[in-house]
Motif scaffolding. Structure first.
Motif, PDB file in Angstrom:
ATOM      1  N   LYS A  46      77.765  46.469  53.067  1.00  0.00           N
ATOM      2  CA  LYS A  46      77.579  45.021  53.180  1.00  0.00           C
ATOM      3  C   LYS A  46      76.735  44.624  54.392  1.00  0.00           C
ATOM      4  O   LYS A  46      76.467  43.453  54.598  1.00  0.00           O
ATOM      5  CB  LYS A  46      78.953  44.345  53.290  1.00  0.00           C
ATOM      6  N   SER A  91      73.926  39.297  56.678  1.00  0.00           N
ATOM      7  CA  SER A  91      75.382  39.364  56.724  1.00  0.00           C
ATOM      8  C   SER A  91      75.893  38.895  58.075  1.00  0.00           C
ATOM      9  O   SER A  91      75.239  39.067  59.098  1.00  0.00           O
ATOM     10  CB  SER A  91      75.867  40.804  56.531  1.00  0.00           C
ATOM     11  N   PRO A 144      79.278  38.710  53.762  1.00  0.00           N
ATOM     12  CA  PRO A 144      78.178  39.575  53.356  1.00  0.00           C
ATOM     13  C   PRO A 144      77.029  38.733  52.793  1.00  0.00           C
ATOM     14  O   PRO A 144      77.205  37.554  52.517  1.00  0.00           O
ATOM     15  CB  PRO A 144      78.786  40.452  52.257  1.00  0.00           C
TER      16      PRO A 144
END
Length: 466
Positions: free
Chosen positions: A69, A74, A104
């Motif tokens: 992620k 993010s 994310p």
RNA sequence: UCCGGUGUGGCGCAAUGGUAGCGCAAUCGGCUGUUAACCGAUGUGUUACAGGUUCGAGUCCUGUCACCGGAGCCA
């Protein structure tokens, strides 16, 4: 992780000292994986231009799931040890003990990539562009300029005044105004003259302000020195890199200042702002100097170190007339100076800011003080190289009869300006003021070419999204 | 508003009226204390929209829209 106090990246980089345990939070800019079993993650939290490099060992708890992620965009929090960096390019880096992903960003959909984007494209994603280096830097500089505008005036005893946004004063046809109404536009009440504004919310026709000057004068003639700093609206169908329909303007207004005092203040003001921003935004300005305009810092130092040129309108016209430069518009006394003329004077003749004063009364508004020559008024414009007019101001007409006569000549309805005339009737005083377009200032300081890129959410014709 | 220009994969761009490509990003693999990382492979398109000319239109014509630059107006 939430219980520990978060430290901003700017603070950590400024200190440059090792810290046994620290928590940082921010948005991932880039990630590089090493097959040595760890990743380099750069995060930025907007506190400064620089990113913080994080070393994330793949053995830390839950990393394999987390790593997927950690794409650009993010948002994460990291706890770790701040240590001297083994690599080049940064003094310190954070060795992560734990990483938490707050939000994310799907790399297939996130529009910002770790590459250059055009400003035109970024304007279409105005909600995400603050996460780029350029826009972060622009907004930090903008913030510092706003702050130092206040300190400049506060240090001199000026009172910060909030003038109304909704107004009935049509500031002498100074551009088109946005109307404010609660009437039903599909079926408005009518009278003999057309729309019956007595039935509108305020009982008369109202608009968004194009200037707080007239109201500013009211308070200057009681508190001596005031300044406004607020939004201003112009409905002109104007499509240029220097115009906005909604912009911020600084308007000081001072009792007992003549035109020369006014020019002195304007010059001190500009030079103070440049000097302050050079001192407090050096990292961001160096970025602009590197990526936007290679002559930026040199020009700024020139502004701080040199006095502005000051010439009367008549001399400006004379200089333009005798110049060998070919202009699209010819020059003669009494005409408005065109952009090409202003640029020629500030960029080629003087190569620095130029103040032009004492303009013909025929091309200036009713409220400017008449000179004794009977044909000019106490007006002044400050012109910056490449940008053009950044400040326009004047000494105001303080004689009741002269002002009333001027208003008649310009066919203004005195009933709308009775309160303004009253200022000259009761305890009138010589006074002056000027207006500075805040976004144009930010444009000049950052070197950004388009004014739409120095305001968070630009409003221009056909564009009020976000 | 006027003049000029542009509109093509997610982004930046190319393509004489004749099979729409390249770079970056992305995905997968390799390599590396990396840092605008590097190397290899893979996928990606109603060519802004609506008409028209043509055997054939990304390309030419008309209109619309959007964006960019300049001008006017202004701060």
């Amino acid at each position: 992780m939430g219980k520990k106090k978060r430290v901003k990246i700017r603070k950590l980089l400024e200190r440059g000292e090792e810290v046994p345990e620290v928590l940082v939070m921010g948005w991932v800019r880039t990630r590089r994986d090493s097959k040595g079993g760890f990743s380099f993650i750069e995060i930025n939290d907007g506190s400064c231009l620089s990113n913080l490099q994080i070393i994330a060992d793949h053995k830390i708890e839950g990393f394999p799931g987390v790593a997927m992620k950690l794409h650009a965009g993010s948002c994460i929090g990291v706890i770790g040890k701040l240590v001297q960096s083994m690599g080049k390019g940064q003094n310190v880096e954070l060795q992560a003990d734990a990483i938490e992903v707050y939000g994310p960003a799907d790399t297939e959909e996130y529009p910002l990539q770790k590459k250059h984007h055009s400003f035109e494209f970024l304007r279409e994603i105005a909600h995400l562009r603050p996460r780029t280096n350029t826009f972060g830097a622009v907004m930090r500089v903008r913030n510092r300029l706003a702050y130092s505008i206040h300190t400049f005036f506060q240090d001199r005893g000026f009172v910060y005044l909030n003038t109304p946004i909704i107004t009935t004063s049509d500031c002498e046809g100074a551009g088109e105004m946005f109307q404010v109404t609660t009437l039903n536009l599909a079926n408005p009440p009518l009278d003999e003259a057309g729309i019956d504004y007595t039935q509108d919310f305020f009982g008369e026709k109202t608009s968004l302000t194009v200037s707080g000057q007239l109201e500013g004068e009211v308070y200057a003639l009681a508190l001596s020195e005031i300044y406004t700093f607020g939004p201003t609206f112009r409905a002109e169908n104007s499509n240029t890199s220097r115009h906005l329909a909604e912009f911020w303007m600084v308007e000081p207004e001072m009792a007992f200042y003549d035109l020369e005092d006014n020019i002195d203040l304007a010059e001190d003001f500009i030079r103070y702002l440049f000097s302050d921003v050079l001192e407090h935004c050096s990292e961001d300005l160096e970025f602009f100097n590197r990526r936007i305009d290679k002559t930026l810092l040199e020009r700024h130092k020139g502004i701080v170190e040199n006095r502005f040129e000051r010439i009367p309108y008549s001399e400006a016209v004379h200089l333009l007339e005798k110049s060998k430069h070919k202009f699209v518009y010819s020059v003669e006394w009494g005409c408005n100076l065109q952009s090409e003329h202003e640029r020629y004077l500030s960029e080629e003749v003087f190569e620095k800011p130029v103040v032009i004063f004492n303009y013909p009364d025929t091309i200036k508004p009713f409220y400017m003080k008449a000179n004794e020559d009977g044909e000019t008024v106490c007006a002044m414009d400050v012109l910056l190289p490449r940008l053009g007019e950044i400040i326009g101001g004047s000494q105001r007409e303080d004689n009741y009869e002269v002002l009333a006569k001027r208003m008649k000549e310009k066919e203004l309805d005195p009933s709308h300006y009775q309160w303004y005339l009253d200022l000259r009737k009761f305890g009138s005083a010589p006074h002056s003021g000027f207006g500075l377009g805040f976004e144009r200032l930010v444009q000049f300081v950052t070197g950004m070419e388009n004014i739409r890129d120095v305001i968070p959410f630009p409003r221009t014709p056909k564009h009020a999204r976000f």
